[in-house]
Structure formats: C-alpha cells, structure tokens
Design a protein around this motif. Structure first.
Motif, mmCIF file in Angstrom:
data_model
loop_
_atom_site.group_PDB
_atom_site.id
_atom_site.type_symbol
_atom_site.label_atom_id
_atom_site.label_comp_id
_atom_site.label_asym_id
_atom_site.label_seq_id
_atom_site.Cartn_x
_atom_site.Cartn_y
_atom_site.Cartn_z
ATOM 1 N N LEU A 163 23.381 40.610 -7.471
ATOM 2 C CA LEU A 163 23.651 39.959 -8.748
ATOM 3 C C LEU A 163 22.646 38.844 -9.025
ATOM 4 C CD1 LEU A 163 27.566 39.691 -8.759
ATOM 5 C CD2 LEU A 163 26.135 41.315 -10.027
ATOM 6 N N ILE A 164 22.241 38.124 -7.979
ATOM 7 C CA ILE A 164 21.285 37.033 -8.155
ATOM 8 C C ILE A 164 19.928 37.571 -8.598
ATOM 9 C CG2 ILE A 164 19.988 35.242 -6.926
ATOM 10 C CD1 ILE A 164 22.568 34.932 -5.147
ATOM 11 N N LYS A 165 19.395 38.541 -7.870
ATOM 12 C CA LYS A 165 18.070 39.080 -8.205
ATOM 13 C C LYS A 165 18.081 39.787 -9.552
ATOM 14 C CE LYS A 165 16.020 37.698 -4.494
ATOM 15 N NZ LYS A 165 15.000 36.613 -4.571
ATOM 16 N N TRP A 166 19.150 40.517 -9.812
ATOM 17 C CA TRP A 166 19.268 41.223 -11.091
ATOM 18 C C TRP A 166 19.335 40.233 -12.250
ATOM 19 C CZ3 TRP A 166 24.426 42.138 -13.545
ATOM 20 C CH2 TRP A 166 24.325 42.925 -14.700
ATOM 21 N N SER A 167 20.074 39.156 -12.066
ATOM 22 C CA SER A 167 20.183 38.143 -13.122
ATOM 23 C C SER A 167 18.843 37.485 -13.406
ATOM 24 C CB SER A 167 21.208 37.079 -12.729
ATOM 25 O OG SER A 167 22.489 37.631 -12.598
ATOM 26 N N GLN A 168 18.061 37.254 -12.366
ATOM 27 C CA GLN A 168 16.730 36.668 -12.575
ATOM 28 C C GLN A 168 15.870 37.577 -13.448
ATOM 29 O OE1 GLN A 168 15.753 36.202 -8.397
ATOM 30 N NE2 GLN A 168 15.963 33.974 -8.531
ATOM 31 N N SER A 169 15.903 38.874 -13.162
ATOM 32 C CA SER A 169 15.120 39.812 -13.961
ATOM 33 C C SER A 169 15.622 39.868 -15.396
ATOM 34 C CB SER A 169 15.170 41.210 -13.331
ATOM 35 O OG SER A 169 14.566 41.221 -12.061
ATOM 36 N N LEU A 170 16.942 39.928 -15.567
ATOM 37 C CA LEU A 170 17.501 39.954 -16.920
ATOM 38 C C LEU A 170 17.152 38.697 -17.695
ATOM 39 C CD1 LEU A 170 21.137 41.423 -16.668
ATOM 40 C CD2 LEU A 170 19.049 42.558 -17.434
ATOM 41 N N ALA A 171 17.173 37.556 -17.013
ATOM 42 C CA ALA A 171 16.832 36.301 -17.682
ATOM 43 C C ALA A 171 15.404 36.343 -18.216
ATOM 44 C CB ALA A 171 17.011 35.132 -16.722
#
Length: 267
Positions: A163-171
């Motif tokens: 969730l952390i890495k995915w959120s960074q990419s989405l951001a």
C-alpha cells in the motif's frame, strides 16, 4: 473544484479508524458512503452523523473478501448518481499464526481485502476524480510496512508495504490532476483490531506512550493528504522507530523484529 459537500467513501467504516474517519469527515461537511459487513453498526453510525451534522450517509454493506464486491459497490454508486470525491481504503484485519498454519482460503480472503479491493476501488474511482479536477485517496497502511516483517501475521506487513509503494506511485501520477494520494501509516492504535486477532492481553503490556487514538490518527491523516504527503506516519514515536530501523543493518533489524514480535504476535 471540490463540491460544496464532498462525498467520501469509507471502507471498514463500522469501527475503529474507519468510524473515526466518518465522524471527522462528517464534521467537515462531507456526505458519506459507509461500507463494511456489520449493517447494524453502519446504520447506527449513519443515524448519529445525520442527527449531529445533517450528513447524508448512505449505507452499502459489502464483504470485500468477495471478488465481485468492488465492482458491485461502484455499480451501486453509479446507479444512485453518487460521485466519490474522497476514497478512504481502510478495511483490514490481521490473520494470527504462521503462514502454513492457516488454510489458503483464509489467506486468499485476506489478500482480497487488503490488496485487491483497495486497488480495484482506486482504479474504478480515480478517473472520475481526475475528470472533475479534485479528489483525495487515503490508503490506510501501517508502520508495519516500514519495518522488517515479523513471524506471525505473516502477510500483514507485506500487504502494508504494498500500500505504501503503490500510494507513492499513485501520488506522482495524479497530483497534477488535482488528486492527492496518501498512505497513512499508523502504529499501535486503540481499536478492535487486537481483540479480533486475540492479542489484546499481549498488547496491553506495551507502554501507553506507544499508542494513539483512532481520532488522532485520522486527524493527522486528513491534514497529511490535504498537504499532499504521499506517505505519512502519525506520532513522533512511530516516526522515530521508522528512522531507527532504516539506520540499522538489515540483519540487526531483523533480529530485533524477531525478539520484539514474540511479545505481541501469536505464532
């Protein structure tokens, strides 16, 4: 431009951090869509928030362990003409015990709720946010995603790291479209989580300064996504733990994780 009354979809809204998000967003003037499995709790929360804040709270109970649940939920939103401005991917739980001690169905349901469902909901709802030029997505991760994975609750830290890495990419992909995405990474939080996993007695041995209330976690999380933080760890103690773990050699960090996890994990 954000509408006069934004609409927030909150998963896992029946208790803990999810219910705290519902109460604080309602106080900020949001209308809500509340989803979880426990219909009675959702309805009681919807009634409370309507009476207190004149919030229009739509209750759509779903079990996100079902493969079709995210699509069915989004189809219901479309049929009702509800456009989601804030997505709070909060639903989650822990599976106590070692990896091979649980059957595959248990793990498959966990991965569906913690990984597949939030990913699909974002995929389905982000285009509308981008088209309208405003949106917020908060993925409730955990401090566990920043530290070595312990024995017991084997998939939990791994799912939160995703969730952390995915959120960074989405951001990075969405900020120019007016959509902020944040992975909120609380540490120990007062909620029903440890009652459900059967570790409450062990958790009660931890010192009080290591805990935050769900209300404080949510307050800091809302401020973080509004600032545009892609990842945010609430609580000075939790941020210190994350920094110290990053400075340690991997072998030492893993040894400390193994030693400390025995105090509060069921293996």
């Amino acid at each position: 431009m954000m509408p006069a009354r934004p609409l927030s979809l909150i998963t896992g809204a029946s208790s803990g951090i999810g219910a705290a998000f519902a109460r604080q967003l309602a106080a900020l003037g949001h209308d809500l869509v509340l989803t979880a499995r426990r219909v009675d709790r959702l309805q009681a929360l919807a009634t409370e928030l309507h009476e207190r804040h004149a919030t229009q709270a739509t209750v759509l109970p779903h079990d996100l362990a079902a493969l079709a649940a995210p699509q069915v939920l989004c189809d219901e939103l479309e049929r009702r003409g509800l456009q989601v401005d804030w997505l709070i991917n909060n639903a989650g739980y822990g599976v106590p015990g070692t990896f091979v001690a649980n059957d595959w169905t248990t793990h498959a349901h966990f991965l569906q709720v913690l990984l597949a469902a939030p990913t699909e909901l974002a995929w389905r709802l982000l285009p509308g946010m981008r088209q309208r030029g405003h949106g917020r997505v908060i993925n409730v991760a955990s401090l566990a995603g920043h530290v070595p994975g312990p024995a017991g609750h084997t998939l939990y830290a791994a799912s939160k790291a995703y969730l952390i890495k995915w959120s960074q990419s989405l951001a990075l992909e969405n900020h120019t479209a007016g959509v902020n995405v944040c992975a909120l990474c609380p540490g120990f939080t007062w909620s029903e989580f440890h009652d459900v996993t059967g570790t409450r007695d062990k958790m009660n041995r931890l010192p009080g300064f290591m805990w935050l209330s769900a209300e404080e976690v949510v307050r800091q999380g809302i401020a973080a996504v509004e600032r545009g933080d892609a990842v945010y760890i609430p609580g000075r103690v939790n941020r210190t733990i994350k920094t110290l773990v990053q400075l340690l050699p991997d072998r030492l960090a893993l040894w400390l994780s193994a030693r400390e996890s025995k105090r509060y994990r069921n293996t």
